[in-house]
Design an enzyme around this catalytic site. Structure first.
Site, PDB file in Angstrom:
ATOM      1  N   ARG B  44       0.848  -1.192   0.000  1.00  0.00           N
ATOM      2  CA  ARG B  44       0.000   0.000   0.000  1.00  0.00           C
ATOM      3  C   ARG B  44       0.886   1.245   0.000  1.00  0.00           C
ATOM      4  O   ARG B  44       2.101   1.154   0.159  1.00  0.00           O
ATOM      5  CB  ARG B  44      -0.937   0.000   1.208  1.00  0.00           C
ATOM      6  CG  ARG B  44      -0.197  -0.203   2.525  1.00  0.00           C
ATOM      7  CD  ARG B  44      -0.840   0.471   3.680  1.00  0.00           C
ATOM      8  NE  ARG B  44      -0.706   1.927   3.562  1.00  0.00           N
ATOM      9  CZ  ARG B  44       0.431   2.584   3.806  1.00  0.00           C
ATOM     10  NH1 ARG B  44       1.538   1.970   4.155  1.00  0.00           N
ATOM     11  NH2 ARG B  44       0.467   3.903   3.690  1.00  0.00           N
ATOM     12  N   GLY B  45       0.218   2.406  -0.147  1.00  0.00           N
ATOM     13  CA  GLY B  45       0.951   3.647  -0.260  1.00  0.00           C
ATOM     14  C   GLY B  45       1.104   3.951  -1.735  1.00  0.00           C
ATOM     15  O   GLY B  45       1.567   3.109  -2.509  1.00  0.00           O
ATOM     16  N   ALA B  46       0.705   5.159  -2.137  1.00  0.00           N
ATOM     17  CA  ALA B  46       0.656   5.467  -3.562  1.00  0.00           C
ATOM     18  C   ALA B  46       1.993   5.223  -4.270  1.00  0.00           C
ATOM     19  O   ALA B  46       2.026   4.532  -5.301  1.00  0.00           O
ATOM     20  CB  ALA B  46       0.168   6.904  -3.764  1.00  0.00           C
ATOM     21  N   ARG B  82      -6.718  -1.052  -7.813  1.00  0.00           N
ATOM     22  CA  ARG B  82      -7.318  -0.029  -6.948  1.00  0.00           C
ATOM     23  C   ARG B  82      -7.504   1.227  -7.783  1.00  0.00           C
ATOM     24  O   ARG B  82      -6.685   1.537  -8.631  1.00  0.00           O
ATOM     25  CB  ARG B  82      -6.455   0.261  -5.715  1.00  0.00           C
ATOM     26  CG  ARG B  82      -6.427  -0.927  -4.733  1.00  0.00           C
ATOM     27  CD  ARG B  82      -5.726  -0.550  -3.429  1.00  0.00           C
ATOM     28  NE  ARG B  82      -6.544   0.322  -2.600  1.00  0.00           N
ATOM     29  CZ  ARG B  82      -6.050   1.050  -1.580  1.00  0.00           C
ATOM     30  NH1 ARG B  82      -4.766   1.037  -1.307  1.00  0.00           N
ATOM     31  NH2 ARG B  82      -6.846   1.813  -0.860  1.00  0.00           N
ATOM     32  N   GLN B 186      -3.377   2.277   9.832  1.00  0.00           N
ATOM     33  CA  GLN B 186      -2.024   2.400   9.293  1.00  0.00           C
ATOM     34  C   GLN B 186      -1.165   3.326  10.149  1.00  0.00           C
ATOM     35  O   GLN B 186       0.054   3.169  10.191  1.00  0.00           O
ATOM     36  CB  GLN B 186      -2.060   2.933   7.845  1.00  0.00           C
ATOM     37  CG  GLN B 186      -2.630   1.958   6.827  1.00  0.00           C
ATOM     38  CD  GLN B 186      -4.118   2.174   6.609  1.00  0.00           C
ATOM     39  OE1 GLN B 186      -4.822   2.703   7.477  1.00  0.00           O
ATOM     40  NE2 GLN B 186      -4.626   1.757   5.457  1.00  0.00           N
ATOM     41  N   ASP B 227      -2.433  10.481  -2.509  1.00  0.00           N
ATOM     42  CA  ASP B 227      -2.674   9.411  -3.477  1.00  0.00           C
ATOM     43  C   ASP B 227      -2.894   9.959  -4.871  1.00  0.00           C
ATOM     44  O   ASP B 227      -2.687   9.259  -5.871  1.00  0.00           O
ATOM     45  CB  ASP B 227      -3.869   8.565  -3.031  1.00  0.00           C
ATOM     46  CG  ASP B 227      -3.497   7.766  -1.787  1.00  0.00           C
ATOM     47  OD1 ASP B 227      -3.587   8.334  -0.687  1.00  0.00           O
ATOM     48  OD2 ASP B 227      -3.061   6.609  -1.931  1.00  0.00           O
ATOM     49  N   ASN B 237      -6.233  12.017  -0.506  1.00  0.00           N
ATOM     50  CA  ASN B 237      -5.374  11.246   0.386  1.00  0.00           C
ATOM     51  C   ASN B 237      -6.271  10.459   1.328  1.00  0.00           C
ATOM     52  O   ASN B 237      -7.503  10.570   1.285  1.00  0.00           O
ATOM     53  CB  ASN B 237      -4.424  12.201   1.140  1.00  0.00           C
ATOM     54  CG  ASN B 237      -3.328  11.477   1.893  1.00  0.00           C
ATOM     55  OD1 ASN B 237      -2.713  10.548   1.369  1.00  0.00           O
ATOM     56  ND2 ASN B 237      -3.091  11.853   3.132  1.00  0.00           N
ATOM     57  N   LYS B 238      -5.687   9.651   2.176  1.00  0.00           N
ATOM     58  CA  LYS B 238      -6.412   8.803   3.126  1.00  0.00           C
ATOM     59  C   LYS B 238      -7.535   9.585   3.818  1.00  0.00           C
ATOM     60  O   LYS B 238      -7.341  10.736   4.226  1.00  0.00           O
ATOM     61  CB  LYS B 238      -5.424   8.287   4.161  1.00  0.00           C
ATOM     62  CG  LYS B 238      -6.004   7.515   5.312  1.00  0.00           C
ATOM     63  CD  LYS B 238      -6.814   6.305   4.907  1.00  0.00           C
ATOM     64  CE  LYS B 238      -6.045   5.350   4.054  1.00  0.00           C
ATOM     65  NZ  LYS B 238      -6.908   4.220   3.568  1.00  0.00           N
TER      66      LYS B 238
END
Lengths: 337, 337
Positions: B44-46, B82, B186, B227, B237-238
């Protein structure tokens, strides 16, 4: 069913730490049990712990009929069980004054009056809140709420969820969005359970997503309860209320606080002057047996936050609607015209 | 240690669903395994999923040397694993173009270039971000961050936590506050673990409490990753980033976004035009074996939110600092003076 009541010489209260999976009642016979129940949030919600404080003084008077020093220490301990909600001190002080003046029987009568008043006040403020919302936002009101300000936070009807109940009775309730309310998940556990019980269509979101619900135009109003409202209209409520108010302001959606007058604390000038309870790290770092963060992680577990008055559109009580966002203050003279 | 790498003809990646209690690596030999790892957020993580997309095309080219249709279907499937982070499509497209032009060996070389570039870009943007913060807020910078934009979200250094690392290297890091980042934690699991690894003093708060941390003046800047950044400077973003930006604006604290240029999506005009991933209810209603809400509760599980450009003080990349809050836009011509 009442969340908290007096029965056969003891306090009976639903154990909110066991919901939604278990509906169990605590039978409280001692001051120590009462304080433990308040601290563990088995009894929670500002109005409900106000009633618990009132009944606690009556209970203490029965337990210590001939020992004024022990009685005084017991009621002091109840009063100090949690620091932020003003209702606890208010309930204790009101019944203690009656006890000092007229004795134990009169104190019990006063505590039962506090109990009945809470039930009545919640219905009155809920009706007023529902009416104000219909007049302000239209005939169908979709609501975002936070934490639990429902029947479980009061004797039986609720404040914010009381408004939701009243909207529903009038056929004016749209969808309800409930935020889960970390760390103890009162939204996911308690509010969702209550909404299911009354048959209100509802959706659960993480606390962080409530701002997106507002930005997406999914709700017409935010309605929450309060643990203390200061003289200038600042609102102290469950942590997460303040960012919700920021998001409501940005979305142009009214931020409505529903609370009884016993939550209004005219002796405290502003939110800055209120002690914000900081709770144990374990509430954040663990969930039951599961570790959620590395062992020993330091936390800052604020139980409440402060919403500045300018972000509060309306405060609705059993007696009035205050409009802090438009300059109204709780310490304004009440217009009885 | 790299979060994601290419070794012996396969993709090797740390399994982020097992942290912080278990440090385990996935060895990925098939496209199906890669897609499952991206969907489950094991990777995970862009920036990291951008690299995963790039390596995934190289992997697919090895697996389907003589079947262009299967190869095309495989890379399409990786690209669609995704929807929100632009880096995934960017990584796939870049290596696929090279594959189409020059074949499988060239595609692998290109994917490895993407990997090395991510490592370099993160260090460059982190240095620039740290310098900008010291110049803007002073010699010691206390930071609030959200989710994990650390080494684990990239190949090895991080974006937002890369800035934190660079501040630390220059002796300019104050305390770090990390929000837990529901539903998948996270922040609590990954960011707290990384901060402990590098010896940075840190405190964990629930997402709702970050606004209070800002209001209490405990931090000098919010620093997060992204992201996707759209042409007008909106930041995806998140979920939880948007209410944090509202609280930062109210507190007068800079809201800083640290991300590589590969996260900037000039083809998308604004945040309104981005598909926000909605994930499964179970992420909110359960945690491991524990039910957190009544069974069957409906949810709206946004994975991301949109922070409007006017709330973003600075976007720092490996090439520039953009100031959307002051009218700067990612599609402005880059000043190379």
């Amino acid at each position: 069913m009442r969340t908290i009541d007096w029965r056969d010489g003891r306090i009976v209260a639903i154990d909110q730490t066991r919901l939604p999976h278990h509906v169990e009642f605590l039978e409280i016979d001692t001051v120590e049990e009462l304080i433990a129940a308040i601290r563990s949030l088995a009894i929670r919600g500002a109005p409900a712990i106000g009633v618990a404080g009132a009944l606690g003084v009556a209970l203490a008077a029965r337990l210590h009929p001939d020992d004024p020093a022990a009685l005084h220490a017991a009621t002091d301990a109840i009063r100090a069980a949690r620091p932020t909600a003003v209702n606890l001190a208010w309930g204790v002080d009101r019944v203690r004054a009656r006890l000092d003046a007229d004795g134990a029987e009169a104190a019990l009568a006063e505590a039962l009056t506090v109990l009945e008043e809470d039930a009545r006040c919640c219905r009155e403020l809920s009706e007023r809140g529902a009416r104000w919302l219909v007049e302000t936002v239209g005939p169908k009101v979709a609501v975002q709420t936070h934490c639990n300000a429902g029947a479980l936070a009061t004797v039986e009807w609720g404040t914010a969820l009381g408004v939701v109940r009243s909207l529903q009775q009038h056929g004016a309730l749209g969808h309800v969005y409930a935020s889960e309310t970390r760390p103890l998940l009162q939204g996911a556990r308690l509010t969702v359970w209550e909404l299911a019980q009354i048959g209100a269509a509802h959706t659960l979101v993480v606390d962080s997503a409530a701002a997106s619900v507002l930005a997406q135009g999914l709700v017409d109003a935010v309605v929450v309860g309060a643990d203390r409202i200061t003289a200038n209209g600042d609102v102290i409520n469950k942590v997460g209320t303040y960012p919700l108010a920021l998001a409501a302001a940005r979305a142009g959606v009214p931020m409505v606080v529903a609370a009884p007058e016993s939550t209004v604390d005219l002796a405290t000038p502003s939110g800055r002057d209120v002690t914000i309870e900081v709770r144990a790290a374990e509430e954040i770092t663990a969930l039951g047996a599961a570790a959620l963060a590395p062992q020993g992680t330091e936390t800052l577990n604020y139980a409440f936050d402060i919403t500045p008055a300018d972000l509060v559109t309306a405060i609705v009580t059993e007696r009035r609607v205050i409009l802090p966002g438009a300059g109204g203050r709780p310490d304004d003279p009440i217009d009885r015209s």
